[in-house]
Design a protein around this motif. Structure first.
Motif, PDB file in Angstrom:
ATOM      1  N   SER A 226       0.151   7.929 -13.317  1.00 12.98           N
ATOM      2  CA  SER A 226       1.249   8.807 -12.916  1.00 12.98           C
ATOM      3  C   SER A 226       2.311   8.104 -12.094  1.00 12.98           C
ATOM      4  CB  SER A 226       0.691  10.003 -12.143  1.00 12.98           C
ATOM      5  OG  SER A 226       0.036   9.538 -10.991  1.00 12.98           O
ATOM      6  N   THR A 227       2.027   6.896 -11.557  1.00 16.34           N
ATOM      7  CA  THR A 227       3.018   6.145 -10.761  1.00 16.34           C
ATOM      8  C   THR A 227       3.182   4.751 -11.339  1.00 16.34           C
ATOM      9  OG1 THR A 227       1.352   5.269  -9.280  1.00 16.34           O
ATOM     10  CG2 THR A 227       2.344   7.367  -8.639  1.00 16.34           C
ATOM     11  N   ASP A 228       4.037   3.965 -10.681  1.00 10.96           N
ATOM     12  CA  ASP A 228       4.237   2.583 -11.123  1.00 10.96           C
ATOM     13  C   ASP A 228       3.294   1.602 -10.436  1.00 10.96           C
ATOM     14  OD1 ASP A 228       6.160   3.321 -12.836  1.00 10.96           O
ATOM     15  OD2 ASP A 228       7.840   2.924 -11.451  1.00 10.96           O
ATOM     16  N   LEU A 229       2.432   2.125  -9.614  1.00 13.16           N
ATOM     17  CA  LEU A 229       1.510   1.234  -8.868  1.00 13.16           C
ATOM     18  C   LEU A 229       0.494   0.616  -9.824  1.00 13.16           C
ATOM     19  CD1 LEU A 229       0.776   3.406  -5.721  1.00 13.16           C
ATOM     20  CD2 LEU A 229       1.961   1.213  -5.719  1.00 13.16           C
ATOM     21  N   THR A 230       0.116  -0.642  -9.464  1.00  3.54           N
ATOM     22  CA  THR A 230      -0.915  -1.291 -10.283  1.00  3.54           C
ATOM     23  C   THR A 230      -2.287  -0.961  -9.703  1.00  3.54           C
ATOM     24  OG1 THR A 230      -0.907  -3.250  -8.900  1.00  3.54           O
ATOM     25  CG2 THR A 230       0.633  -3.221 -10.786  1.00  3.54           C
ATOM     26  N   ASN A 231      -3.317  -1.276 -10.472  1.00  6.93           N
ATOM     27  CA  ASN A 231      -4.710  -1.097 -10.028  1.00  6.93           C
ATOM     28  C   ASN A 231      -4.972  -1.836  -8.725  1.00  6.93           C
ATOM     29  OD1 ASN A 231      -6.418   0.606 -11.375  1.00  6.93           O
ATOM     30  ND2 ASN A 231      -6.648  -0.783 -13.119  1.00  6.93           N
ATOM     31  N   ASP A 232      -4.486  -3.102  -8.677  1.00  8.52           N
ATOM     32  CA  ASP A 232      -4.715  -3.939  -7.495  1.00  8.52           C
ATOM     33  C   ASP A 232      -4.069  -3.341  -6.249  1.00  8.52           C
ATOM     34  OD1 ASP A 232      -6.137  -5.638  -8.984  1.00  8.52           O
ATOM     35  OD2 ASP A 232      -4.541  -7.136  -9.244  1.00  8.52           O
ATOM     36  N   GLN A 233      -2.866  -2.805  -6.461  1.00  6.41           N
ATOM     37  CA  GLN A 233      -2.157  -2.233  -5.310  1.00  6.41           C
ATOM     38  C   GLN A 233      -2.921  -1.042  -4.732  1.00  6.41           C
ATOM     39  OE1 GLN A 233       1.691  -1.695  -7.205  1.00  6.41           O
ATOM     40  NE2 GLN A 233       2.630  -3.078  -5.703  1.00  6.41           N
ATOM     41  N   VAL A 234      -3.439  -0.235  -5.626  1.00  4.48           N
ATOM     42  CA  VAL A 234      -4.199   0.935  -5.157  1.00  4.48           C
ATOM     43  C   VAL A 234      -5.512   0.479  -4.520  1.00  4.48           C
ATOM     44  CG1 VAL A 234      -5.295   3.098  -5.849  1.00  4.48           C
ATOM     45  CG2 VAL A 234      -3.184   2.368  -6.940  1.00  4.48           C
ATOM     46  N   ASN A 235      -6.195  -0.473  -5.182  1.00  7.60           N
ATOM     47  CA  ASN A 235      -7.498  -0.941  -4.663  1.00  7.60           C
ATOM     48  C   ASN A 235      -7.368  -1.609  -3.305  1.00  7.60           C
ATOM     49  OD1 ASN A 235      -9.050   0.021  -6.709  1.00  7.60           O
ATOM     50  ND2 ASN A 235      -8.840  -1.825  -7.971  1.00  7.60           N
ATOM     51  N   GLU A 236      -6.227  -2.270  -3.105  1.00  9.01           N
ATOM     52  CA  GLU A 236      -6.033  -2.932  -1.811  1.00  9.01           C
ATOM     53  C   GLU A 236      -5.969  -1.912  -0.676  1.00  9.01           C
ATOM     54  OE1 GLU A 236      -3.725  -6.861  -0.875  1.00  9.01           O
ATOM     55  OE2 GLU A 236      -2.939  -5.931  -2.686  1.00  9.01           O
ATOM     56  N   HIS A 237      -5.495  -0.746  -1.000  1.00  8.58           N
ATOM     57  CA  HIS A 237      -5.425   0.328  -0.010  1.00  8.58           C
ATOM     58  C   HIS A 237      -6.808   0.856   0.351  1.00  8.58           C
ATOM     59  CE1 HIS A 237      -1.442   1.570   1.170  1.00  8.58           C
ATOM     60  NE2 HIS A 237      -1.024   1.093   0.015  1.00  8.58           N
ATOM     61  N   PHE A 238      -7.687   0.857  -0.608  1.00  8.33           N
ATOM     62  CA  PHE A 238      -9.002   1.486  -0.425  1.00  8.33           C
ATOM     63  C   PHE A 238     -10.120   0.528  -0.815  1.00  8.33           C
ATOM     64  CE2 PHE A 238      -5.805   4.554  -1.715  1.00  8.33           C
ATOM     65  CZ  PHE A 238      -5.700   5.268  -0.541  1.00  8.33           C
ATOM     66  N   PRO A 239     -10.523  -0.332   0.108  1.00  6.43           N
ATOM     67  CA  PRO A 239     -11.562  -1.322  -0.201  1.00  6.43           C
ATOM     68  C   PRO A 239     -12.822  -0.650  -0.736  1.00  6.43           C
ATOM     69  CG  PRO A 239     -10.649  -1.682   1.958  1.00  6.43           C
ATOM     70  CD  PRO A 239     -10.102  -0.402   1.490  1.00  6.43           C
ATOM     71  N   LEU A 240     -13.438  -1.325  -1.670  1.00  7.28           N
ATOM     72  CA  LEU A 240     -14.585  -0.753  -2.370  1.00  7.28           C
ATOM     73  C   LEU A 240     -15.873  -1.456  -1.963  1.00  7.28           C
ATOM     74  CD1 LEU A 240     -15.367   1.145  -4.833  1.00  7.28           C
ATOM     75  CD2 LEU A 240     -15.185  -0.921  -6.208  1.00  7.28           C
ATOM     76  N   CYS A 241     -16.902  -0.661  -1.670  1.00  7.27           N
ATOM     77  CA  CYS A 241     -18.203  -1.264  -1.351  1.00  7.27           C
ATOM     78  C   CYS A 241     -18.805  -1.801  -2.639  1.00  7.27           C
ATOM     79  CB  CYS A 241     -19.122  -0.217  -0.715  1.00  7.27           C
ATOM     80  SG  CYS A 241     -20.814  -0.798  -0.579  1.00  7.27           S
ATOM     81  N   SER A 242     -19.161  -3.093  -2.616  1.00  7.18           N
ATOM     82  CA  SER A 242     -19.694  -3.714  -3.820  1.00  7.18           C
ATOM     83  C   SER A 242     -21.090  -3.224  -4.169  1.00  7.18           C
ATOM     84  CB  SER A 242     -19.709  -5.237  -3.637  1.00  7.18           C
ATOM     85  OG  SER A 242     -20.465  -5.528  -2.481  1.00  7.18           O
ATOM     86  N   VAL A 243     -21.762  -2.631  -3.214  1.00  8.80           N
ATOM     87  CA  VAL A 243     -23.145  -2.165  -3.466  1.00  8.80           C
ATOM     88  C   VAL A 243     -23.162  -0.704  -3.889  1.00  8.80           C
ATOM     89  CG1 VAL A 243     -25.471  -1.961  -2.489  1.00  8.80           C
ATOM     90  CG2 VAL A 243     -23.960  -3.801  -1.729  1.00  8.80           C
ATOM     91  N   GLY A 244     -22.644   0.145  -3.011  1.00 10.31           N
ATOM     92  CA  GLY A 244     -22.760   1.585  -3.283  1.00 10.31           C
ATOM     93  C   GLY A 244     -21.597   2.153  -4.093  1.00 10.31           C
ATOM     94  N   GLY A 245     -20.488   1.415  -4.165  1.00  9.06           N
ATOM     95  CA  GLY A 245     -19.351   1.899  -4.930  1.00  9.06           C
ATOM     96  C   GLY A 245     -18.446   2.846  -4.161  1.00  9.06           C
TER      97      GLY A 245
END
Length: 710
Positions: A133-152
């Motif tokens: 819905s926006t022009d943001l990339t996946n990386d840009q969004v992910n950088e905002h919300f760090p993801l736990c590599s174990v629990g997700g």
DNA sequence: GCAACTCCCCAATTATTGGA
DNA sequence: TCCAATAATTGGGGAGTTGC
């Protein structure tokens, strides 16, 4: 009472090389010279009227900053707070993602409203929606919300993620909550708040803590905790003359904040500096408190030293508000009073019943005893790995059967029944006491009852009295090293079978001289005793498992255990007891000033009253304290029950000596007659008759030579 | 000889603590 | 909050010894 300081002050403080440190009693900041302190006072209105204190004469060796600290929880709290404020998309965030449009901003805002996301799938779906819905990339969004590599799960910032990731760490590298020193008694506690509520509930701050709620409660608990840390640091600093927190937090990369006297991670220091309001975290009255509690501690130590004479302790006691029982300390009486409460705060034994038992001691009827025996059979027979049922089980049992007793009394009943069962099994099968598990093994046991000294002891009905408040003020904390050392040194005693004595006082003192420890020989002896218990419990458990396995194999094979297997079980306690080597030490001066003069009448009265005890064979117990007191009530005499007991003991001795003498003279006469007749005597004839059989093989240092000569 | 003392053992019990 | 482990305390009891 807060005071702000200029950077000039701080630099002056750190650069100070004077031999005296001066401290402002208002804000507790330290200054290298009287001049800088005066300047500080001029600048700070709050501190003008306060006195200064001279702390130490070795300023050049000490960095005052090193003895102040912040605690980890606070750091975490702070981080959490800051994370709350400094959202990942805010200007202060270390990760700055340029948000181009309002739509993008709104989309991100929407995503973070329900963080952390429960799982990876949901998060990915939400991110995809935003990307589409926006022009943001996946990386840009992910950088905002760090993801736990174990629990997700996704988090609002890297710091929040870091905290969360700790939960996935293996156990040994996990953060362990440090102990906090109590500001009142200085003992380091894992659960400081519980300790405060239990031990120092009469302190003003603790009263306030109890009354407070929410934020206020947090603030008070934090203040108490900080005070404890500060006092501990101060104490160590004054005693050891070295930076304390360096020792306490070795290897941690901390940076000192002169604004608030706190320590922060170097990585988060910059962020703190921005936020720091220059409020000192230390209690301004800390020094006074130190003095107060140092005095209290001294007083406590003095009491502890004089504790040996128990009479002193009788003078200071506290009464239970429910039953009137006396205790040594406020904490002891408070803990005792808890026993009058059930789990839900109601008076124990009254929650569903109308009557309150008049006597504290519960009278167990046969029917109720049977109920307990049936319900808790596994605990009583030792079939359960757990020693006792839980409180809730006991409460349910009490409720079910409408018993008019406390759950503690049921527990005691189980313990006593369990003990009785153990003793019974030992008498029935002295060589295999551990066989008494379940009915199968019981049937295999010998029914022969051996009445020896140990069995006679079992007849003892133990006192219903309980210790009135233990002194845990100087409770020992055994380090792993010292425990190992003691276990190694006294291994022979710890691994010895039941009946063997503990090490002598002299041995323990000798050990203490070789390995100085901050404890008494009594404490070491207690430690050994407890280690011994633990070792035996372990052995018992192992034995039980082995027996259970053996029975299983036996059942499978349809065979039976060999005699050899049975003989591998522990030795007879009575026989082991005979190995006891008795003390050769002598009393250090008797008190003959109040020596009792027994009249002929009273002696006769006592002999008549306690005849059964005086004429009893060896191994029988003396009359109980209660019996003697009862006798004293019926026949008032100007003596204590202890003196009567001594009298009986001595009469008993005399009677036995006489019997021995009679037996010897009879034997001598028999030998004489035999010699005259030209015969010879058997070995048995030389033994002192019934006494020898009663002694049951007890090894004693008899003064045979002197007795013979007599 | 006697009364009292010290040292020791034992089992039961309580208080405290820390982990779950 | 529960519960198990641990440390300490208590009272009953026995043996040997001391000093009047």
């Amino acid at each position: 009472m807060n005071c702000t300081r200029s950077k000039r002050d701080d630099s002056r403080m750190s650069d100070s090389n004077s031999s005296v440190i001066l401290q402002c009693m208002s804000c507790l900041h330290v200054f290298g010279s009287a001049l800088s302190l005066a300047e500080h006072k001029r600048q700070s209105q709050d501190c003008q009227t306060e006195e200064e204190a001279v702390l130490c004469g070795e300023a050049e060796k000490v960095e005052w900053a090193d003895i102040k600290c912040e605690i980890k929880e606070e750091e975490e709290e702070e981080i959490a707070e800051e994370e709350k404020e400094d959202f990942c998309c805010c200007e202060k965030s270390p990760v700055k993602v340029p948000v181009k449009t309002t739509a993008q901003s709104e989309a991100l805002q929407l995503l973070k409203t329900d963080l952390p996301h429960p799982n990876r799938e949901e998060r990915e779906a939400r991110v995809n929606d935003i990307v589409q819905s926006t022009d943001l990339t996946n990386d840009q969004v992910n950088e905002h919300f760090p993801l736990c590599s174990v629990g997700g799960k996704s988090f609002k910032g890297k710091e929040a993620l870091k905290i969360h990731e700790k939960t996935h760490l293996p156990k040994d590298s996990e953060f362990k909550k440090p102990k906090r020193p109590c500001p009142y008694c200085r003992v380091k506690q894992t659960k400081l708040m519980r300790h405060l509520l239990q031990k120092h509930y009469d302190e003003d701050d603790v009263i306030a803590l109890k009354a407070a709620n929410g934020t206020e409660k947090k603030a008070i608990s934090r203040a108490i905790r900080k005070r404890g840390i500060f006092l501990e640091n101060q104490r160590q600093y004054l005693e050891a003359k070295e930076p304390v927190y360096q020792a306490m937090r070795r290897g941690k990369d901390k940076k000192y904040c002169p604004g608030c006297d706190g320590f922060y991670n170097r990585s988060s220091f910059g962020r703190h500096e921005v936020k720091c309001k220059g409020i000192t975290s230390l209690d301004p009255s800390a020094l006074k408190i130190t003095q107060k509690y140092q005095n209290q501690l001294k007083a406590k130590q003095a009491v502890s030293r004089s504790k040996k004479t128990r009479a002193n302790d009788k003078d200071c006691f506290y009464l239970c508000s429910v039953c009137g029982e006396s205790f040594k300390g406020t904490s002891a009486v408070k803990n005792h009073e808890k026993t009058h409460l059930s789990g839900d705060g109601e008076e124990d034994g009254v929650d569903s019943l109308e009557e309150i038992p008049e006597e504290k001691r519960f009278q167990w009827s046969t029917a109720d005893t049977d109920l307990v025996l049936k319900e808790f059979e596994e605990y009583i027979t030792g079939a359960s790995e757990i020693c006792l049922p839980g409180k809730q089980d006991l409460l349910r049992f009490r409720q079910r059967h409408q018993l008019k007793c406390t759950w503690m009394q049921i527990r005691s009943k189980i313990m006593n029944e369990s003990s009785k069962t153990r003793r019974k099994s030992q008498i029935e099968c002295p060589n295999s006491s551990e066989m008494a598990i379940g009915k199968e093994s019981e049937s295999e046991m010998s029914s022969e009852i051996l009445i020896d000294e140990g069995a006679m002891k079992n007849r003892r009905v133990l006192s219903s009295k309980v210790p009135k408040g233990l002194n845990h003020s100087a409770r020992m904390k055994w380090s792993k090293e010292n425990t190992e050392l003691i276990c190694r040194e006294f291994e022979e005693y710890i691994t010895a079978p039941k009946g063997m004595r503990l090490p002598r006082k002299s041995e323990v003192i000798n050990f203490l001289q070789r390995y100085p420890m901050e404890c008494s020989h009594v404490q070491i002896r207690t430690k050994i005793m407890n280690e011994l218990k633990t070792a035996r419990m372990k052995a018992k458990r192992t034995s039980r498992i082995a027996n259970a396995q053996a029975r299983l194999v036996q059942r499978e094979e349809g065979g039976s255990l060999s005699e050899q297997d049975a003989s591998n079980l522990p030795n007879d306690e009575g026989a082991m007891k005979n190995r006891r080597v008795l003390s050769s030490k002598v009393p250090k001066g008797l008190n003959h000033s109040a020596r009792m003069k027994w009249s002929k009448e009273n002696t006769e009265l006592i002999c008549r009253e306690f005849e059964e005890y005086i004429t009893a064979p060896k191994g029988m117990r003396l009359p109980r304290k209660s019996e003697v007191i009862n006798f004293l009530q019926r026949h008032p005499m100007e003596c204590s029950h202890v003196q009567i007991r001594t009298k009986i003991m001595n009469e008993l001795k005399t009677a036995r000596m006489k019997a021995k003498g009679t037996s010897r003279s009879a034997n001598a006469q028999a030998r004489l007659v035999q010699r005259e007749e030209g015969g010879s005597l058997s070995e048995q004839d030389f033994l002192p008759g019934d006494i020898s059989s009663a002694e049951n093989g007890e090894v004693r240092k008899e003064k045979t030579s002197s007795a013979e000569s007599q």
